[in-house]
Scaffold this motif. Structure first.
Motif, PDB file in Angstrom:
ATOM      1  N   GLY A 234      16.793   2.061   0.115  1.00  0.00           N
ATOM      2  CA  GLY A 234      15.576   2.762   0.496  1.00  0.00           C
ATOM      3  C   GLY A 234      15.406   2.843   1.996  1.00  0.00           C
ATOM      4  N   ALA A 235      16.493   2.671   2.738  1.00  0.00           N
ATOM      5  CA  ALA A 235      16.469   2.761   4.200  1.00  0.00           C
ATOM      6  C   ALA A 235      16.968   4.148   4.611  1.00  0.00           C
ATOM      7  CB  ALA A 235      17.339   1.680   4.826  1.00  0.00           C
ATOM      8  N   ILE A 236      16.215   4.814   5.469  1.00  0.00           N
ATOM      9  CA  ILE A 236      16.536   6.197   5.820  1.00  0.00           C
ATOM     10  C   ILE A 236      17.939   6.357   6.399  1.00  0.00           C
ATOM     11  CG2 ILE A 236      15.871   8.122   7.331  1.00  0.00           C
ATOM     12  CD1 ILE A 236      12.949   7.206   6.942  1.00  0.00           C
TER      13      ILE A 236
ATOM     14  N   PHE B  30      12.193   5.016  -1.069  1.00  0.00           N
ATOM     15  CA  PHE B  30      11.827   5.032   0.339  1.00  0.00           C
ATOM     16  C   PHE B  30      10.327   4.778   0.499  1.00  0.00           C
ATOM     17  CE2 PHE B  30      15.566   7.796   0.018  1.00  0.00           C
ATOM     18  CZ  PHE B  30      16.378   7.225   0.979  1.00  0.00           C
ATOM     19  N   ALA B  31       9.953   4.040   1.531  1.00  0.00           N
ATOM     20  CA  ALA B  31       8.536   3.778   1.790  1.00  0.00           C
ATOM     21  C   ALA B  31       7.788   5.080   2.031  1.00  0.00           C
ATOM     22  CB  ALA B  31       8.389   2.846   2.996  1.00  0.00           C
ATOM     23  N   LYS B  32       8.441   6.025   2.717  1.00  0.00           N
ATOM     24  CA  LYS B  32       7.891   7.369   2.902  1.00  0.00           C
ATOM     25  C   LYS B  32       8.904   8.352   2.334  1.00  0.00           C
ATOM     26  CE  LYS B  32       5.177   6.260   7.028  1.00  0.00           C
ATOM     27  NZ  LYS B  32       4.896   6.606   8.455  1.00  0.00           N
ATOM     28  N   PRO B  33       8.505   9.177   1.384  1.00  0.00           N
ATOM     29  CA  PRO B  33       9.480  10.005   0.671  1.00  0.00           C
ATOM     30  C   PRO B  33      10.078  11.150   1.482  1.00  0.00           C
ATOM     31  CG  PRO B  33       7.263  10.505  -0.084  1.00  0.00           C
ATOM     32  CD  PRO B  33       7.147   9.312   0.814  1.00  0.00           C
ATOM     33  N   GLU B  34       9.382  11.608   2.515  1.00  0.00           N
ATOM     34  CA  GLU B  34       9.901  12.728   3.287  1.00  0.00           C
ATOM     35  C   GLU B  34      10.866  12.215   4.340  1.00  0.00           C
ATOM     36  OE1 GLU B  34       6.628  12.084   3.124  1.00  0.00           O
ATOM     37  OE2 GLU B  34       5.938  13.562   1.642  1.00  0.00           O
ATOM     38  N   ILE B  35      12.175  12.449   4.133  1.00  0.00           N
ATOM     39  CA  ILE B  35      13.181  11.999   5.080  1.00  0.00           C
ATOM     40  C   ILE B  35      14.108  13.167   5.417  1.00  0.00           C
ATOM     41  CG2 ILE B  35      13.123   9.668   4.105  1.00  0.00           C
ATOM     42  CD1 ILE B  35      15.952  10.285   2.991  1.00  0.00           C
ATOM     43  N   GLU B  36      14.809  13.057   6.551  1.00  0.00           N
ATOM     44  CA  GLU B  36      15.807  14.059   6.908  1.00  0.00           C
ATOM     45  C   GLU B  36      17.070  13.818   6.091  1.00  0.00           C
ATOM     46  OE1 GLU B  36      16.617  14.373  11.019  1.00  0.00           O
ATOM     47  OE2 GLU B  36      14.535  14.786  11.587  1.00  0.00           O
ATOM     48  N   PHE B  37      17.601  14.903   5.564  1.00  0.00           N
ATOM     49  CA  PHE B  37      18.783  14.804   4.711  1.00  0.00           C
ATOM     50  C   PHE B  37      19.706  15.956   5.065  1.00  0.00           C
ATOM     51  CE2 PHE B  37      20.742  14.483   0.324  1.00  0.00           C
ATOM     52  CZ  PHE B  37      21.100  13.144   0.438  1.00  0.00           C
ATOM     53  N   ASP B  38      20.962  15.656   5.353  1.00  0.00           N
ATOM     54  CA  ASP B  38      21.902  16.657   5.848  1.00  0.00           C
ATOM     55  C   ASP B  38      22.463  17.506   4.701  1.00  0.00           C
ATOM     56  OD1 ASP B  38      23.830  18.156   7.104  1.00  0.00           O
ATOM     57  OD2 ASP B  38      24.537  16.509   8.360  1.00  0.00           O
ATOM     58  N   LEU B  39      21.775  18.598   4.399  1.00  0.00           N
ATOM     59  CA  LEU B  39      22.215  19.463   3.314  1.00  0.00           C
ATOM     60  C   LEU B  39      23.532  20.156   3.637  1.00  0.00           C
ATOM     61  CD1 LEU B  39      18.815  21.072   2.240  1.00  0.00           C
ATOM     62  CD2 LEU B  39      20.094  19.292   1.065  1.00  0.00           C
ATOM     63  N   GLU B  40      23.836  20.329   4.904  1.00  0.00           N
ATOM     64  CA  GLU B  40      25.095  20.967   5.278  1.00  0.00           C
ATOM     65  C   GLU B  40      26.292  20.161   4.762  1.00  0.00           C
ATOM     66  OE1 GLU B  40      27.597  23.855   6.934  1.00  0.00           O
ATOM     67  OE2 GLU B  40      25.437  23.864   6.573  1.00  0.00           O
ATOM     68  N   LYS B  41      26.198  18.834   4.853  1.00  0.00           N
ATOM     69  CA  LYS B  41      27.292  18.003   4.345  1.00  0.00           C
ATOM     70  C   LYS B  41      27.414  18.120   2.829  1.00  0.00           C
ATOM     71  CE  LYS B  41      27.202  14.664   8.126  1.00  0.00           C
ATOM     72  NZ  LYS B  41      26.814  13.306   8.567  1.00  0.00           N
ATOM     73  N   ILE B  42      26.276  18.228   2.157  1.00  0.00           N
ATOM     74  CA  ILE B  42      26.305  18.377   0.702  1.00  0.00           C
ATOM     75  C   ILE B  42      26.998  19.686   0.329  1.00  0.00           C
ATOM     76  CG2 ILE B  42      24.851  18.694  -1.345  1.00  0.00           C
ATOM     77  CD1 ILE B  42      22.807  16.862   0.031  1.00  0.00           C
TER      78      ILE B  42
ATOM     79  N   GLY C 145       0.780  -1.234   0.000  1.00  0.00           N
ATOM     80  CA  GLY C 145       0.000   0.000   0.000  1.00  0.00           C
ATOM     81  C   GLY C 145       0.807   1.277   0.000  1.00  0.00           C
ATOM     82  N   HIS C 146       2.135   1.176  -0.220  1.00  0.00           N
ATOM     83  CA  HIS C 146       2.982   2.375  -0.198  1.00  0.00           C
ATOM     84  C   HIS C 146       3.177   2.986  -1.584  1.00  0.00           C
ATOM     85  CE1 HIS C 146       3.825   1.316   3.888  1.00  0.00           C
ATOM     86  NE2 HIS C 146       4.511   0.231   3.566  1.00  0.00           N
ATOM     87  N   TYR C 147       2.772   2.266  -2.616  1.00  0.00           N
ATOM     88  CA  TYR C 147       3.033   2.699  -3.990  1.00  0.00           C
ATOM     89  C   TYR C 147       1.721   2.623  -4.760  1.00  0.00           C
ATOM     90  CZ  TYR C 147       5.765   3.130  -8.344  1.00  0.00           C
ATOM     91  OH  TYR C 147       6.300   3.551  -9.545  1.00  0.00           O
TER      92      TYR C 147
END
Length: 343
Positions: free
Chosen positions: A241-243, A265-277, A48-50
């Protein structure tokens, strides 16, 4: 014919139904299915995630034999061994279609998502999407051309130089294919997983991947730094697909390294460290599905033996035994599962 149909959105609702045998139309090819692979997106759809257009026969990784061709088809004949891209319809007019990026067409309809797919005895494909199987590619391997093309597409969006260190996070089928494609380009490749992925990590070693690392037993960042004089990996592909893997990937990369997001990802909204980028000037690349130009190179990788798809098949079930196939995947017992049609 019997088909495995997603009847409603949400968890479950995957039912074997009797459906009419489809008829071929103009510029179309009718294929008798031999094998269809279970994709991670099929699992997400079942859970049910897709979202797909219901009701629809699932299955988009398949091989088979041509049993009929429509008006205007001269490229294929009855008896040809084939596979097909997932694209069933595109508008042909947008800038993405004009550039060959069919996977990005807003009007695209795909087999197994908006159009009936391969979890059945027969399906209809548009002639532009069908490809002949080379002589050294058997039906089982041919059924995995689509996931291989997806990984080829991802690798094509990055730059790998001979001798680069590439890390693939997630030793599932997509990760194993990504690792093999990267290896074919002269990279030193690490594939990483968890302790319950031991079957898949062992398969990676069998496939000739340089290092298969259980990150619950070994510090992956320390290992990567040891191989690179502390600089880090040139390219990391996140295929699980693991956070937590997304954060790990940024830590593993060298400055000016490349990050490729391949897993869903099962849920598309994840935390992502833009500072490292920002601070490491990392290039982040997304990769959606595959496009036509990815298919012939993928078939040649299998035909030449540089990618071994056949050895990744661990389980086969008829479509009527979907639940057993699903459980084999969820329990971590399987690497690649193929379904076969029933009359």
């Amino acid at each position: 014919m019997k088909a495995l149909v997603k009847t409603e959105l949400g968890y479950g609702h995957l039912v074997v139904q009797d459906k009419p045998v489809p008829e071929v139309g103009k510029d179309q090819v009718k294929i008798e299915v031999k094998y269809t692979g279970i994709c991670g997106s099929d699992i997400h759809t079942y859970e049910g995630h897709y979202k797909v257009k219901v009701p629809v026969t699932l299955g988009h990784e398949f091989s088979g034999v041509v049993v009929d061709v429509g008006e205007g088809v001269t490229e294929f004949k009855i008896g040809d061994r084939v596979t097909s891209e997932t694209t069933f319809y595109v508008c042909g007019e947008c800038e993405y279609c004009r550039s060959g990026d069919y996977n990005l067409c807003n009007h695209r309809k795909g087999l197994g998502t908006q159009q009936d797919g391969g979890f059945a005895k027969y399906l209809i494909a548009r002639k532009e999407s069908v490809h002949h199987l080379p002589s050294q590619v058997d039906y089982r391997s041919g059924a995995m051309t689509e996931p291989l093309a997806c990984t080829y597409h991802a690798v094509e969006k990055t730059v790998i130089n001979p001798g680069d260190l590439v890390v693939v996070i997630g030793p599932g089928p997509i990760g194993l294919f990504t690792a093999q494609v990267a290896k074919s380009r002269g990279a030193t490749v690490i594939i990483a997983g968890l302790s319950h992925d031991q079957i898949r990590l062992s398969k990676a070693e069998e496939l000739g991947i340089d290092y298969a690392i259980d990150i619950q037993k070994r510090d992956l960042q320390e290992f990567v730094h040891g191989l690179t004089d502390g600089y880090g990996a040139d390219v990391v592909y996140e295929c699980s697909g693991a956070i937590p893997a997304a954060g790990l990937a940024l830590d593993l990369l060298k400055k000016k390294g490349q990050y490729g997001q391949v897993g869903i990802f099962a849920k598309p909204e994840i935390e992502f460290d833009l500072e490292k980028i920002i601070q490491k000037e990392i290039q982040v690349v997304g990769s959606r599905s595959q496009k036509s130009s990815d298919w012939e190179p993928s078939l040649e990788l299998m035909n030449s033996g540089r990618v071994n798809a056949r050895s990744m098949v661990t389980h086969e079930f008829p479509i009527t035994e979907w639940e057993q196939a699903y459980q084999a995947i969820k329990k971590g017992e399987a690497i690649k599962v193929l379904l076969t049609p029933v009359d």
